[in-house]
Design a protein around this motif. Structure first.
Motif, PDB file in Angstrom:
ATOM      1  N   TYR A  87       0.841  -1.199   0.000  1.00 46.57           N
ATOM      2  CA  TYR A  87       0.000   0.000   0.000  1.00 46.57           C
ATOM      3  C   TYR A  87       0.877   1.250   0.000  1.00 46.57           C
ATOM      4  O   TYR A  87       1.984   1.248   0.546  1.00 46.57           O
ATOM      5  N   ASN A  88       0.346   2.301  -0.600  1.00 46.29           N
ATOM      6  CA  ASN A  88       1.013   3.592  -0.522  1.00 46.29           C
ATOM      7  C   ASN A  88       0.704   4.247   0.812  1.00 46.29           C
ATOM      8  O   ASN A  88      -0.364   4.034   1.395  1.00 46.29           O
ATOM      9  N   CYS A  89       1.591   5.051   1.292  1.00 51.24           N
ATOM     10  CA  CYS A  89       1.353   5.794   2.533  1.00 51.24           C
ATOM     11  C   CYS A  89       0.091   6.625   2.382  1.00 51.24           C
ATOM     12  O   CYS A  89      -0.046   7.378   1.411  1.00 51.24           O
ATOM     13  N   PRO A  90      -0.872   6.527   3.331  1.00 50.53           N
ATOM     14  CA  PRO A  90      -2.133   7.245   3.192  1.00 50.53           C
ATOM     15  C   PRO A  90      -2.101   8.679   3.710  1.00 50.53           C
ATOM     16  O   PRO A  90      -3.126   9.358   3.726  1.00 50.53           O
ATOM     17  N   TYR A  91      -0.950   9.159   4.120  1.00 52.35           N
ATOM     18  CA  TYR A  91      -0.869  10.516   4.656  1.00 52.35           C
ATOM     19  C   TYR A  91      -1.266  11.532   3.597  1.00 52.35           C
ATOM     20  O   TYR A  91      -0.770  11.519   2.481  1.00 52.35           O
ATOM     21  N   ALA A  92      -2.165  12.420   3.959  1.00 53.18           N
ATOM     22  CA  ALA A  92      -2.680  13.391   2.992  1.00 53.18           C
ATOM     23  C   ALA A  92      -1.817  14.648   2.972  1.00 53.18           C
ATOM     24  O   ALA A  92      -1.152  14.987   3.935  1.00 53.18           O
ATOM     25  N   GLY A  93      -1.864  15.329   1.848  1.00 52.33           N
ATOM     26  CA  GLY A  93      -1.192  16.611   1.741  1.00 52.33           C
ATOM     27  C   GLY A  93       0.302  16.515   1.614  1.00 52.33           C
ATOM     28  O   GLY A  93       1.020  17.481   1.846  1.00 52.33           O
ATOM     29  N   SER A  94       0.831  15.365   1.242  1.00 45.70           N
ATOM     30  CA  SER A  94       2.271  15.238   1.034  1.00 45.70           C
ATOM     31  C   SER A  94       2.529  14.312  -0.139  1.00 45.70           C
ATOM     32  O   SER A  94       1.642  13.619  -0.605  1.00 45.70           O
ATOM     33  N   PRO A 125      -5.815  18.009  10.111  1.00 43.56           N
ATOM     34  CA  PRO A 125      -5.311  16.983  11.036  1.00 43.56           C
ATOM     35  C   PRO A 125      -5.433  15.593  10.432  1.00 43.56           C
ATOM     36  O   PRO A 125      -6.252  15.359   9.546  1.00 43.56           O
ATOM     37  N   HIS A 126      -4.583  14.672  10.917  1.00 45.72           N
ATOM     38  CA  HIS A 126      -4.645  13.277  10.487  1.00 45.72           C
ATOM     39  C   HIS A 126      -4.733  12.427  11.733  1.00 45.72           C
ATOM     40  O   HIS A 126      -3.960  12.615  12.668  1.00 45.72           O
ATOM     41  N   GLU A 127      -5.662  11.493  11.750  1.00 42.98           N
ATOM     42  CA  GLU A 127      -5.822  10.618  12.902  1.00 42.98           C
ATOM     43  C   GLU A 127      -6.051   9.184  12.439  1.00 42.98           C
ATOM     44  O   GLU A 127      -6.656   8.957  11.386  1.00 42.98           O
ATOM     45  N   TYR A 153      -7.462  -0.843  11.105  1.00 40.17           N
ATOM     46  CA  TYR A 153      -7.082   0.560  11.256  1.00 40.17           C
ATOM     47  C   TYR A 153      -7.840   1.423  10.256  1.00 40.17           C
ATOM     48  O   TYR A 153      -8.053   1.023   9.105  1.00 40.17           O
ATOM     49  N   PHE A 154      -8.239   2.605  10.721  1.00 43.14           N
ATOM     50  CA  PHE A 154      -8.985   3.550   9.899  1.00 43.14           C
ATOM     51  C   PHE A 154      -8.334   4.934  10.003  1.00 43.14           C
ATOM     52  O   PHE A 154      -7.914   5.353  11.086  1.00 43.14           O
ATOM     53  N   CYS A 155      -8.255   5.624   8.884  1.00 40.03           N
ATOM     54  CA  CYS A 155      -7.708   6.985   8.861  1.00 40.03           C
ATOM     55  C   CYS A 155      -8.838   7.990   8.746  1.00 40.03           C
ATOM     56  O   CYS A 155      -9.671   7.885   7.836  1.00 40.03           O
ATOM     57  N   LEU A 156      -8.852   8.977   9.635  1.00 34.39           N
ATOM     58  CA  LEU A 156      -9.843  10.050   9.556  1.00 34.39           C
ATOM     59  C   LEU A 156      -9.173  11.302   8.993  1.00 34.39           C
ATOM     60  O   LEU A 156      -8.134  11.736   9.500  1.00 34.39           O
ATOM     61  N   HIS A 157      -9.768  11.840   7.945  1.00 36.98           N
ATOM     62  CA  HIS A 157      -9.237  13.041   7.306  1.00 36.98           C
ATOM     63  C   HIS A 157     -10.212  14.201   7.473  1.00 36.98           C
ATOM     64  O   HIS A 157     -11.429  14.020   7.383  1.00 36.98           O
ATOM     65  N   PHE A 158      -9.674  15.373   7.699  1.00 36.51           N
ATOM     66  CA  PHE A 158     -10.486  16.586   7.780  1.00 36.51           C
ATOM     67  C   PHE A 158      -9.664  17.719   7.170  1.00 36.51           C
ATOM     68  O   PHE A 158      -8.530  17.965   7.579  1.00 36.51           O
ATOM     69  N   GLU A 159     -10.214  18.373   6.171  1.00 33.80           N
ATOM     70  CA  GLU A 159      -9.426  19.414   5.519  1.00 33.80           C
ATOM     71  C   GLU A 159     -10.295  20.434   4.797  1.00 33.80           C
ATOM     72  O   GLU A 159     -11.488  20.206   4.544  1.00 33.80           O
ATOM     73  N   ALA A 160      -9.692  21.521   4.466  1.00 38.00           N
ATOM     74  CA  ALA A 160     -10.352  22.568   3.690  1.00 38.00           C
ATOM     75  C   ALA A 160      -9.995  22.397   2.223  1.00 38.00           C
ATOM     76  O   ALA A 160      -8.866  22.027   1.887  1.00 38.00           O
ATOM     77  N   ALA A 181     -14.824  15.953   5.745  1.00 40.74           N
ATOM     78  CA  ALA A 181     -14.314  14.918   6.654  1.00 40.74           C
ATOM     79  C   ALA A 181     -14.737  13.564   6.109  1.00 40.74           C
ATOM     80  O   ALA A 181     -15.877  13.396   5.654  1.00 40.74           O
ATOM     81  N   PHE A 182     -13.824  12.613   6.082  1.00 36.85           N
ATOM     82  CA  PHE A 182     -14.147  11.269   5.600  1.00 36.85           C
ATOM     83  C   PHE A 182     -13.196  10.258   6.219  1.00 36.85           C
ATOM     84  O   PHE A 182     -12.126  10.604   6.734  1.00 36.85           O
ATOM     85  N   LEU A 183     -13.608   8.992   6.148  1.00 37.37           N
ATOM     86  CA  LEU A 183     -12.846   7.893   6.739  1.00 37.37           C
ATOM     87  C   LEU A 183     -12.312   6.977   5.642  1.00 37.37           C
ATOM     88  O   LEU A 183     -13.000   6.712   4.662  1.00 37.37           O
ATOM     89  N   ARG A 184     -11.082   6.520   5.814  1.00 37.27           N
ATOM     90  CA  ARG A 184     -10.486   5.554   4.891  1.00 37.27           C
ATOM     91  C   ARG A 184     -10.060   4.310   5.671  1.00 37.27           C
ATOM     92  O   ARG A 184      -9.571   4.407   6.803  1.00 37.27           O
ATOM     93  N   PHE A 185     -10.239   3.160   5.027  1.00 36.49           N
ATOM     94  CA  PHE A 185      -9.916   1.867   5.638  1.00 36.49           C
ATOM     95  C   PHE A 185      -8.520   1.435   5.221  1.00 36.49           C
ATOM     96  O   PHE A 185      -8.188   1.457   4.022  1.00 36.49           O
ATOM     97  N   MET A 186      -7.707   1.058   6.183  1.00 36.55           N
ATOM     98  CA  MET A 186      -6.358   0.613   5.867  1.00 36.55           C
ATOM     99  C   MET A 186      -6.386  -0.877   5.513  1.00 36.55           C
ATOM    100  O   MET A 186      -6.127  -1.748   6.338  1.00 36.55           O
ATOM    101  N   GLY A 187      -6.732  -1.145   4.276  1.00 30.39           N
ATOM    102  CA  GLY A 187      -6.859  -2.489   3.728  1.00 30.39           C
ATOM    103  C   GLY A 187      -7.528  -2.398   2.384  1.00 30.39           C
ATOM    104  O   GLY A 187      -7.723  -1.309   1.838  1.00 30.39           O
ATOM    105  N   ASP A 188      -7.892  -3.537   1.824  1.00 33.19           N
ATOM    106  CA  ASP A 188      -8.492  -3.562   0.494  1.00 33.19           C
ATOM    107  C   ASP A 188      -9.969  -3.209   0.517  1.00 33.19           C
ATOM    108  O   ASP A 188     -10.642  -3.305   1.544  1.00 33.19           O
ATOM    109  N   ASP A 189     -10.484  -2.851  -0.643  1.00 30.46           N
ATOM    110  CA  ASP A 189     -11.873  -2.421  -0.778  1.00 30.46           C
ATOM    111  C   ASP A 189     -12.851  -3.515  -0.378  1.00 30.46           C
ATOM    112  O   ASP A 189     -13.905  -3.234   0.197  1.00 30.46           O
TER     113      ASP A 189
END
Length: 296
Positions: free
Chosen positions: A143-150, A188-190, A198-205, A216-224
């Motif tokens: 998987y690619n790193c799910p960090y947003a904004g980078s 923020p990234h959580e 594991y789930f990633c919560l994203h919130f951004e403008a 704001a949305f949630l992403r699952f750390m795994g396959d669809d």
């Protein structure tokens, strides 16, 4: 003529013995046969390795697929690199023309190779021309790193990426299936750990047309296929008003940008976000609550 460097820049059990040998001659013959078998096996492995080297493009170093081009001297390269070298052979500088190496294409069709994600656990062996499609869908691919904004280029399995997010990106880690957070910044990234996942919560403008909004949305750390086993809800509000969202978390196979640009999440107009924040309506102090649950 030596290659022009600038062109590269551009671009199982032992068998049971029923009748043991009766004399030394038979032993000697047996040893000769065994030696010949071992040499043949080694030769076959060497031949396969040599063919794989022949199928490597000298420019991009990737495996070549039809059409494979060649120059009049027999040097080959992939179709993607042909325009990059301005139609000249990167090995001998002769003009390439439109000659196809049909023999090499046929040899490739006879090959069976392991998946390139073998080190990640894939044990499949695939025909040469099916290998690429398999690898694009292989369940063992990292998987690619799910960090947003980078533009983080780190890849790996889930456990590795969780550690990477915590240690390198300083992402906040939480346990539990519900959350209640006040956001005073827009990116923020959580990461939440629940149900053994594991789930990633994203919130951004971002801009929705010409209007500034928050999402704001949630992403699952795994396959669809696994992500669809879960649902989540988000709620934001204040002063007797609230906005809610319920959805299915998207897999991190989908990039952060792809999810955001599909508006698959809780969208809050900026003026409403500031209203919920209270005060002078100039500073973001937004409380977002949510819950994750597993579908039966």
């Amino acid at each position: 003529m030596a290659p022009d460097a600038t062109y590269y820049d551009e671009v199982r059990d032992n068998p049971e013995v029923i009748d043991p040998p009766k004399n030394e001659d038979m032993v000697e013959v047996s040893e000769q046969i065994n030696d010949h078998t071992q040499l043949s096996a080694k030769a076959n492995l060497a031949d396969a390795s040599s063919v794989r080297e022949l199928l490597e493009c000298p420019v991009c170093l990737n495996a070549m697929y039809p059409p494979i081009h060649q120059c009049s001297n027999g040097h080959t390269l992939c179709s993607g690199c042909k325009p990059r070298v301005h139609n000249r052979c990167p090995t001998c500088r002769h003009e390439l023309g439109n000659i196809r190496c049909l023999a090499l294409e046929k040899v490739a069709a006879s090959l069976e190779l392991p998946c390139k994600y073998q080190s990640f656990g894939c044990l499949g062996i695939y025909p040469y021309y099916c290998k690429l499609k398999h690898e694009s869908q292989c369940m063992f691919r990292p998987y690619n790193c799910p960090y947003a904004g980078s533009e983080c280029t780190v890849v790996g399995d889930i456990s590795y990426l969780v550690s990477h997010l915590k240690d390198d990106h300083k992402v906040d880690m939480h346990s539990g299936s519900s959350f209640n957070h006040r956001y005073v910044k827009s990116n923020p990234h959580e990461v939440f750990s629940c149900f053994g996942q594991y789930f990633c919560l994203h919130f951004e403008a971002f801009q929705l047309g010409t209007s500034p909004v928050y999402i704001a949305f949630l992403r699952f750390m795994g396959d669809d296929s696994e992500a669809k086993s879960y649902s989540y809800s988000l709620e934001v509000g204040g002063y007797g008003r609230k906005i809610t969202w319920q959805g299915v978390p998207r897999s991190i196979r989908d990039s952060h940008r792809k999810v955001r640009d599909s508006y698959d999440g809780l969208i809050i107009q900026r003026n409403m976000a500031l209203f919920f924040s209270g005060g002078d309506r100039k500073e973001l102090k937004l409380r977002v609550t949510g819950r994750i649950w597993k579908e039966q």
